[in-house]
Write an enzyme that holds these catalytic residues in place. Structure first.
Site, PDB file in Angstrom:
ATOM      1  N   SER A   1       0.832  -1.065   0.230  1.00 25.68           N
ATOM      2  CA  SER A   1      -0.367   0.061  -0.001  1.00 25.68           C
ATOM      3  C   SER A   1       1.175   0.946  -0.073  1.00 25.68           C
ATOM      4  O   SER A   1       1.577   1.187  -0.091  1.00 25.68           O
ATOM      5  CB  SER A   1      -0.887  -0.030   1.326  1.00 25.68           C
ATOM      6  OG  SER A   1      -1.397   1.426   1.944  1.00 25.68           O
TER       7      SER A   1
ATOM      8  N   TYR B   1      -0.818  -0.854  10.632  1.00 29.62           N
ATOM      9  CA  TYR B   1      -1.557  -0.790   9.273  1.00 29.62           C
ATOM     10  C   TYR B   1       0.135  -0.407   8.365  1.00 29.62           C
ATOM     11  O   TYR B   1       0.407  -1.128   7.131  1.00 29.62           O
ATOM     12  CB  TYR B   1      -2.245  -0.640   8.626  1.00 29.62           C
ATOM     13  CG  TYR B   1      -2.997  -0.768   7.622  1.00 29.62           C
ATOM     14  CD1 TYR B   1      -2.923  -1.840   6.570  1.00 29.62           C
ATOM     15  CD2 TYR B   1      -2.669  -0.154   6.489  1.00 29.62           C
ATOM     16  CE1 TYR B   1      -3.504  -1.989   5.452  1.00 29.62           C
ATOM     17  CE2 TYR B   1      -3.111   0.549   5.051  1.00 29.62           C
ATOM     18  CZ  TYR B   1      -3.298  -1.186   4.267  1.00 29.62           C
ATOM     19  OH  TYR B   1      -3.814  -1.323   3.527  1.00 29.62           O
TER      20      TYR B   1
END
Ligand SMILES: NC(=O)c1ccc[n+]([C@@H]2O[C@H](COP(=O)([O-])OP(=O)(O)OC[C@H]3O[C@@H](n4cnc5c(N)ncnc54)[C@H](OP(=O)(O)O)[C@@H]3O)[C@@H](O)[C@H]2O)c1
Length: 257
Positions: free
Chosen positions: A144, A157
């Site tokens: 990501s 995350y």
């Protein structure tokens, strides 16, 4: 219709979101796609949609928890035995959990690192021995843009995705001369059940089918990193160059609720 670039594809995290959109786009192109996730019903429903529709390809469910390394290896062997050699594997399963200071604990770190990082490592470990002998195969890791730099509430995350980016860079170097192609996929915001939970406005939000087409275009071109949407990525890459004394106040200002 032109011959699809890949014949047999394995996608993890394929029951919804980006993985589902990738599976459907590949079925549209005539590929046979092994779809993995934990939920058997969701995988069956998706496979049935394709079976009863006009798409030329086929989806075959292989339910799996990617945090179980033995299960990953067994799934890889079963898929190859039943569908033939896999020529593209997209390790996409992952999740997000914001961490607020008031609830800070090791738990979200344990679960996100196990799923987002070890889940990918387990997939790589499953395909690598066979693909190295075969001297071919295309492996894609979904990280990501959140892994580029630290962002508020993304301690768990962001750390997991930063680890994946570094992992993919190192693996890319180790794979040189092996015949295996490695791609790193860094999406910006994509509308999925994962991001539907975000309480903040998401800049440059893409629909999953659009994201899937961008990913497949990138995989066909063969460059190492596939990052999109372009304008968002350029901004984030510029932020990556800033020294901390400029980075922290700027990000605080942009992300303040
Ligand atoms: N959406 C975005 O904006 C965005 C942006 C950048 C990166 N990403 C990354 O893209 C990937 C897909 O995201 P998404 O938004 O499509 O998420 P999603 O809609 O929540 O889908 C996640 C998929 O992963 C599967 N999964 C979760 N835990 C699993 C496990 N232990 N074993 C096997 N499968 C598992 C889920 O199915 P089950 O629950 O049935 O297992 C589901 O199919 C993730 O790695 C995410 O970090 C997403």
């Amino acid at each position: 219709m032109p011959r699809p670039r890949w014949s047999t594809v394995w996608i993890t995290g394929a029951s919804r979101g980006i993985g589902e959109a990738l599976a459907l786009e590949l079925a549209r192109r005539g590929c046979t796609v092994a779809i993995s996730a934990r939920s058997v019903e969701d995988l069956e429903r998706l496979a049935q949609t394709v079976r009863s529709g006009p798409l030329p390809g086929r989806l075959q469910p292989y339910p799996l928890d990617v945090t179980d390394s033995d299960a990953c290896e067994a799934a890889f062997r079963r898929i190859e035995a039943e569908l033939g050699p896999i020529d593209l594997c997209i390790l996409n399963a992952g999740s997000h959990q914001p961490v607020e200071l008031d609830d800070f604990s090791p738990l979200p770190f344990e679960s996100l690192l196990r799923l987002n990082v070890l889940g990918v490592v387990n997939g790589v470990a499953a395909v690598l021995p066979v693909w190295r002998r075969r001297r071919c195969g295309q492996l894609a890791i979904v990280a990501s843009v959140a892994g580029y730099r630290g962002l508020p509430t993304a301690t768990a995350y962001g750390a997991s995705k930063a680890a994946l980016i570094n992992f993919a860079e190192a693996l890319r170097l180790d794979l040189e001369g092996s015949g295996i192609v490695l791609n790193l996929i860094n999406p910006g915001f994509v509308r999925t059940p994962l991001t539907d939970r975000n309480p903040f406005p998401m800049p440059f939000l893409l629909e999953p089918d659009d994201a899937a087409r961008r990913i497949l275009r990138g995989l066909e071109r063969g460059g190492f990193e596939i990052a999109f949407p372009r304008r968002f990525v350029i901004w984030l890459k510029l932020l990556r160059l800033l020294p901390y004394r400029l980075y922290f106040p700027l990000v605080r200002r942009i992300t303040r609720p």
